[in-house]
Scaffold this active site. Structure first.
Site, PDB file in Angstrom:
ATOM      1  N   GLY A 171       0.887  -0.980  -0.570  1.00  0.00           N
ATOM      2  CA  GLY A 171       0.410  -0.229   0.113  1.00  0.00           C
ATOM      3  C   GLY A 171       1.236   1.400  -0.074  1.00  0.00           C
ATOM      4  O   GLY A 171      -0.259   2.833  -0.473  1.00  0.00           O
ATOM      5  N   PRO A 222       4.758  -5.114  -0.941  1.00  0.00           N
ATOM      6  CA  PRO A 222       4.285  -4.213  -2.023  1.00  0.00           C
ATOM      7  C   PRO A 222       4.325  -4.350  -2.876  1.00  0.00           C
ATOM      8  O   PRO A 222       5.273  -5.443  -4.004  1.00  0.00           O
ATOM      9  CB  PRO A 222       5.890  -3.148  -1.652  1.00  0.00           C
ATOM     10  CG  PRO A 222       7.020  -4.624  -1.652  1.00  0.00           C
ATOM     11  CD  PRO A 222       5.613  -5.818  -0.841  1.00  0.00           C
ATOM     12  N   GLY A 223       3.663  -3.223  -3.658  1.00  0.00           N
ATOM     13  CA  GLY A 223       3.151  -3.664  -5.498  1.00  0.00           C
ATOM     14  C   GLY A 223       3.815  -2.755  -6.212  1.00  0.00           C
ATOM     15  O   GLY A 223       5.091  -2.149  -6.388  1.00  0.00           O
ATOM     16  N   CYS A 251     -13.221   5.487 -28.467  1.00  0.00           N
ATOM     17  CA  CYS A 251     -14.186   6.166 -28.003  1.00  0.00           C
ATOM     18  C   CYS A 251     -15.617   6.741 -27.026  1.00  0.00           C
ATOM     19  O   CYS A 251     -15.997   5.920 -27.059  1.00  0.00           O
ATOM     20  CB  CYS A 251     -15.552   5.517 -29.862  1.00  0.00           C
ATOM     21  SG  CYS A 251     -14.712   4.943 -30.971  1.00  0.00           S
ATOM     22  N   TYR A 266       0.251  -1.282 -12.175  1.00  0.00           N
ATOM     23  CA  TYR A 266      -1.683  -1.825 -12.684  1.00  0.00           C
ATOM     24  C   TYR A 266      -1.768  -0.991 -13.849  1.00  0.00           C
ATOM     25  O   TYR A 266      -1.819   0.074 -13.960  1.00  0.00           O
ATOM     26  CB  TYR A 266      -1.926  -0.775 -11.446  1.00  0.00           C
ATOM     27  CG  TYR A 266      -1.790  -0.918 -10.193  1.00  0.00           C
ATOM     28  CD1 TYR A 266      -2.210  -2.813  -9.711  1.00  0.00           C
ATOM     29  CD2 TYR A 266      -0.844  -0.763  -9.368  1.00  0.00           C
ATOM     30  CE1 TYR A 266      -2.198  -3.511  -8.287  1.00  0.00           C
ATOM     31  CE2 TYR A 266      -1.090  -0.728  -7.624  1.00  0.00           C
ATOM     32  CZ  TYR A 266      -1.120  -2.290  -8.062  1.00  0.00           C
ATOM     33  OH  TYR A 266      -1.400  -3.005  -6.487  1.00  0.00           O
TER      34      TYR A 266
HETATM   35  N1  LLP Z   1      -1.595  -6.922  -0.985  1.00  0.00           N
HETATM   36  C1  LLP Z   1      -2.349  -6.984  -0.670  1.00  0.00           C
HETATM   37  C2  LLP Z   1      -4.216  -8.291   0.000  1.00  0.00           C
HETATM   38  C3  LLP Z   1      -3.952  -6.055  -1.798  1.00  0.00           C
HETATM   39  O1  LLP Z   1      -5.051  -6.348  -1.538  1.00  0.00           O
HETATM   40  C4  LLP Z   1      -2.956  -5.016  -2.310  1.00  0.00           C
HETATM   41  C5  LLP Z   1      -3.082  -4.181  -3.312  1.00  0.00           C
HETATM   42  C6  LLP Z   1      -1.496  -5.027  -2.725  1.00  0.00           C
HETATM   43  C7  LLP Z   1      -0.892  -6.074  -1.429  1.00  0.00           C
HETATM   44  C8  LLP Z   1      -0.389  -4.142  -2.969  1.00  0.00           C
HETATM   45  O2  LLP Z   1      -0.944  -2.930  -2.955  1.00  0.00           O
HETATM   46  P1  LLP Z   1       0.610  -1.507  -3.508  1.00  0.00           P
HETATM   47  O3  LLP Z   1       1.714  -1.410  -2.468  1.00  0.00           O
HETATM   48  O4  LLP Z   1       0.611  -1.826  -5.325  1.00  0.00           O
HETATM   49  O5  LLP Z   1      -0.626  -0.418  -3.117  1.00  0.00           O
HETATM   50  N2  LLP Z   1      -5.535  -1.208  -9.616  1.00  0.00           N
HETATM   51  C9  LLP Z   1      -5.112  -0.097  -8.350  1.00  0.00           C
HETATM   52  C10 LLP Z   1      -4.245  -0.557  -6.773  1.00  0.00           C
HETATM   53  C11 LLP Z   1      -4.920  -2.177  -6.274  1.00  0.00           C
HETATM   54  C12 LLP Z   1      -4.322  -2.439  -5.873  1.00  0.00           C
HETATM   55  C13 LLP Z   1      -5.286  -3.882  -5.026  1.00  0.00           C
HETATM   56  N3  LLP Z   1      -4.505  -4.539  -4.463  1.00  0.00           N
HETATM   57  C14 LLP Z   1      -4.598   1.499  -9.247  1.00  0.00           C
HETATM   58  O6  LLP Z   1      -4.458   1.319  -9.944  1.00  0.00           O
HETATM   59  O7  LLP Z   1      -4.082   2.070  -8.309  1.00  0.00           O
END
Ligand code: LLP
Length: 407
Positions: free
Chosen positions: A229, A265-266, A332, A361
């Site tokens: 997050g 982390p993503g 479109c 993403y």
């Molecule tokens: N762990 C869980 C359980 C999650 O649901 C998520 C993201 C992550 C880790 C990784 O979160 P991050 O570090 O990437 O914030 N498509 C959206 C973001 C959706 C995130 C969903 N869950 C966007 O483009 O902003």
């Protein structure tokens, strides 16, 4: 503009736009920052595969020692294929199917992050059937306001995720009594693109309380999965949260519990390591505004349309003059807009622009809407580059459908 030692203009001579371009060094440096920040704790960095699931990205992270946070059988398969060991894979998600649970059990993954009581029962029953035991964490919902976009906040009582933290002890007692279950951990994830660290601290504090109270009830927690997050700077604010301060919060609130800490982390691992390179098809002067019509569209990068997300956009070559544009794609729909009233180097047809912060993403959320071919993905490392996903052909696109016998 360069990605490591490769010039984007040069790349675009070989690869037709639009395409994604990622830097392996940027990903490695993000990984290193996490591993340095969490060094004082027994920790495992489980990269959130959903952010960018290309196997070349996963293999890059696997080599650095990362585990994987997955949400489907497909993601588990990708992680394993890229060389991430099952004992470093966690499996989350509110809707795990029987087939997915069986597959995860057959591979011996590290743990399931369980989101509901019926899921817990299903996992136990399947594990018993398969003569094995499932390691589980219960994902708790701490009811903390993450102060991010409503579509990507997950830690509020009204969200579909996790078990209300106050009701979690009851479910832990049940879990401990189920034959196919071994309780190993607690999991929490409150949302994505958090810029303010306070909500994390609040969630960690609530989790610490839970772990202590479970201990008093005879349930030992060995793993605390703190989710992902952490936000990145997309160019609209200059204050990017600091991974070290984030890790400090984890140490302060959870360090004394003697647990392994998993972090997922993503975005903060790959977001700023990628750009979407696109070409200006037309400069269209409307009555009220000037449109920069790109060859990339919402089907390639949906974040601006879906979340009103801001992405910094820059011309690949420096321009002497500035102009203000609505930057749009060819799809479109009015929503196919990357930016409104955005100042940018003055462009002409054929110029290249880079949409920044597109490593997370981006490609993973792409579609073939408007029967558009996918934007290929390119990974750069130093002077080398490699196409890590090709653009499919129109033949392949058409072959995805099959006609019924009566037509
Ligand atoms: N762990 C869980 C359980 C999650 O649901 C998520 C993201 C992550 C880790 C990784 O979160 P991050 O570090 O990437 O914030 N498509 C959206 C973001 C959706 C995130 C969903 N869950 C966007 O483009 O902003």
């Amino acid at each position: 503009m360069q990605v490591e030692d490769v010039t984007i203009g040069e790349l675009a001579k070989h690869i037709p736009t639009p395409f994604y371009c990622y830097s392996a060094a940027a990903i490695a440096s993000n990984y290193q920052r996490y591993s340095d920040a969490f060094a004082g704790l027994d920790s495992l960095i489980c990269y959130a595969v959903k952010a960018n699931s290309n196997q070349a990205i996963l293999a890059t992270l696997a080599q650095l020692g990362a585990g994987a946070d997955t949400v489907s059988e497909g993601e588990i398969r990708r992680a394993l294929a890229a060389g991430i060991k099952a004992e470093k894979i966690v499996f989350a998600g509110v809707g795990k199917s029987e087939q997915e649970i069986r597959y995860a059990l057959s591979q011996g993954i590290l743990q399931f992050n369980v989101e509901s009581e019926p899921e817990l029962e299903r996992i136990s029953a399947l594990a018993v059937q398969m003569n094995t035991t499932a390691r589980i964490s219960i994902r708790v919902n701490p009811d903390v306001e993450a102060k991010t976009h409503a579509k990507i906040t997950t830690g509020l009582a009204e969200n579909k995720f996790g078990i209300n933290i106050d009701l979690a002890p009851q479910l832990y007692i049940k879990a401990a009594s189920l034959p196919g279950i071994e309780v190993t951990g607690v999991d929490v994830h409150i949302g994505s693109q958090l810029i303010n660290l306070e909500p994390f601290a609040a969630a960690f504090a609530k989790v610490a309380e839970l772990v202590s109270s479970l201990k008093a009830q005879g349930i030992t927690i060995k793993i605390i999965d703190i989710g992902g997050g952490l936000g990145i700077n997309y160019g609209e604010h200059s204050d990017e949260p600091d991974i070290r301060t984030y890790a400090e919060h984890a140490k302060q609130h959870l360090g004394h519990l003697g647990c392994k800490i998993i972090v997922e982390p993503g975005r903060s691992m790959v977001g700023n390591a990628g750009v979407l390179v696109s070409k200006v098809e037309y400069v269209k002067t409307g009555q009220e505004r000037t449109f920069l019509i790109l060859d990339a569209a919402m089907n390639d990068l949906i974040r601006p349309s879906m979340y009103d997300a801001y992405h910094h956009i820059a011309t690949v070559e420096q321009k002497p003059n500035q102009a203000v544009y609505d930057i749009v794609g060819p799809v479109c729909e009015t929503g196919d807009t990357f930016a409104k009233s955005r100042a940018l180097g003055e462009c002409e047809q054929g110029d290249l622009v880079a949409i920044m912060g597109a490593g997370a993403y981006g490609a993973v959320m792409a579609s073939h809407y408007n029967s558009r071919l996918n934007a290929p993905e390119v990974l750069v490392s130093g002077k080398q580059y490699s196409i890590i996903r090709e653009r499919i052909s129109f033949d392949t696109l058409l072959a995805m459908d099959t006609l019924p016998a009566w037509l």
